[in-house]
Design an enzyme around this catalytic site. Sequence first.
Site, PDB file in Angstrom:
ATOM      1  N   ASN A 154      44.330  53.679  40.039  1.00  0.00           N
ATOM      2  CA  ASN A 154      45.716  53.679  40.756  1.00  0.00           C
ATOM      3  C   ASN A 154      46.930  54.010  40.251  1.00  0.00           C
ATOM      4  O   ASN A 154      47.804  54.539  40.656  1.00  0.00           O
ATOM      5  CB  ASN A 154      45.980  52.082  41.282  1.00  0.00           C
ATOM      6  N   LYS A 177      36.923  55.162  28.718  1.00  0.00           N
ATOM      7  CA  LYS A 177      36.332  55.292  29.793  1.00  0.00           C
ATOM      8  C   LYS A 177      37.312  55.051  30.973  1.00  0.00           C
ATOM      9  O   LYS A 177      37.677  54.147  31.387  1.00  0.00           O
ATOM     10  CB  LYS A 177      35.243  54.407  29.866  1.00  0.00           C
ATOM     11  N   GLU A 180      36.504  57.817  37.069  1.00  0.00           N
ATOM     12  CA  GLU A 180      35.754  59.015  37.488  1.00  0.00           C
ATOM     13  C   GLU A 180      36.442  59.423  38.482  1.00  0.00           C
ATOM     14  O   GLU A 180      36.262  60.641  39.172  1.00  0.00           O
ATOM     15  CB  GLU A 180      34.365  58.712  37.680  1.00  0.00           C
ATOM     16  N   GLU A 252      43.806  43.042  32.074  1.00  0.00           N
ATOM     17  CA  GLU A 252      44.616  43.018  33.009  1.00  0.00           C
ATOM     18  C   GLU A 252      43.870  42.980  34.486  1.00  0.00           C
ATOM     19  O   GLU A 252      43.621  44.214  34.734  1.00  0.00           O
ATOM     20  CB  GLU A 252      45.898  43.994  32.844  1.00  0.00           C
ATOM     21  N   CYS A 286      49.360  46.550  41.351  1.00  0.00           N
ATOM     22  CA  CYS A 286      49.044  45.211  40.953  1.00  0.00           C
ATOM     23  C   CYS A 286      50.498  44.287  40.844  1.00  0.00           C
ATOM     24  O   CYS A 286      50.183  43.268  41.106  1.00  0.00           O
ATOM     25  CB  CYS A 286      48.097  45.124  39.873  1.00  0.00           C
TER      26      CYS A 286
END
Length: 485
Positions: A154, A177, A180, A252, A286
């Site tokens: 996001n 990481k 994707e 988070e 969020c």
Amino acid sequence: MTSHSFPTIRQFIGGEWTDGTGAATEAVLDPASGKTLSMFRHASEADVATALEATDRSAPAWRATTPDLRYRILREAASLLRQRAASAALHLSLEQGKPLTEAASEIQASADVIDWYAEEGRRAYGRIVPGRAGSRLMVVPEPIGPVAAFTPWNFPATTVARKLGGALAAGCTIVLKASEETPATAVAVLECLAQAGLPPGVANLVLGQPARISEQLLRSSVIRKVSLTGSIAVGRTLGHLAVDHHLVTTMELGGNAPVLVFNDVDVDAVARICAIAKFRNAGQVCNVPSRFYVHEGIAEAFAERMTAHARALRVGAGIEPDIDMGPLCNERRLLAMEQLMDDARRSGARVRIGGRRLDRPGFFFEPTVLSDVPDAALVMREEAFGPIVPIATFSDVDGADAIRRANDTAYGLGAFVFTESLARATDTSDALEAGMVGVNTVVLSRAETPFGGIKASGHGHESGIEGLEAYMRKKTILQHAPLRG
């Protein structure tokens, strides 16, 4: 295929850009059309092992670098990111869906975050504690060690910048990481760091099957800390792995922020700022206003204003001119919105506007405003992560009932209060159970202030002094004069 160019997606391991050697390939989709932007090959188990070896091998030298050298590399990386803001924002908008203006703001904010960490890394102070004569008691900050970091789709620039900036400024090496679904943005940030002179192996990027990569990273003896921005479910899984391997964690894990609107506010002004915040990034944020508790004396007027703002939004592909709201990032979010709306209708909520997916290619959902929403509705109890505004009411003057309902949740990331009363603002912000509270503002994220939640929303902080300290440990040294007989 889009007419805009899109970068080649590769892994960044040991200072080299390389194709993954995994068996699986994955498409990067344009959320505005559902079409493929690019294909890339996943990292294999061997690729991840190479990344771990690189971060382990480079850790002693990076730890030993001076804060000033780390400062200069990070400042140069931030400068390069600003110079490339136009292309980076375009690629972010293409792969994530948000309007180009929002994407450009995110790139600039990410450069600011890296700058903040560059400066703060030179202020990682220890302290001298007064001791007995002939002794020195010292508290010395040290890098915590190699980090495994996981970022979502996001905000693919700012979440990457927070983790890379904090880790690198503290003297830690890192394996990132990234999502994707939005890999090009992570690639852009890593390219800036590499070209700014970051030594090979200090920061590595791996892309592939999330569960397999995360397990391999966290089971490695190399990694000493985990930093995750993601869902509660993923946080729980990684948390168990971290406990089993004695890893420090920063998590988070999302939120469902309550908004208390008292009857002394300028309704037009508050509705406007809340609408802008809520529909930003198609609601896939969020820490924005999510559950609205509005005093019954102004609830109808507030709902009317929110509905008018939703109706006026121009919805389309993020790269189109003058767009206010883009698509959701993926098909999963569309299905989630439909489930929330089905439940809201069954619960008796009034649909003032929207509530359905748009009849066009891509992952578009209508800007939606609900009123008379019961507390039991899913949209009040779960993180919607989409363009749905649910409005409930309260009647007491001091807001005690609204505060109780606002706190009746597993989440505790952000919360908001709108009132003209200083006393009410103080009392309410003190009573709300959240890691961050906005009083007459919708902005909770600053480079200078800690970002983090409580309860199921996670623990630890990013940004601010606390964001740097999250990547450091404190060593106490008690030094006395040599012993003599």
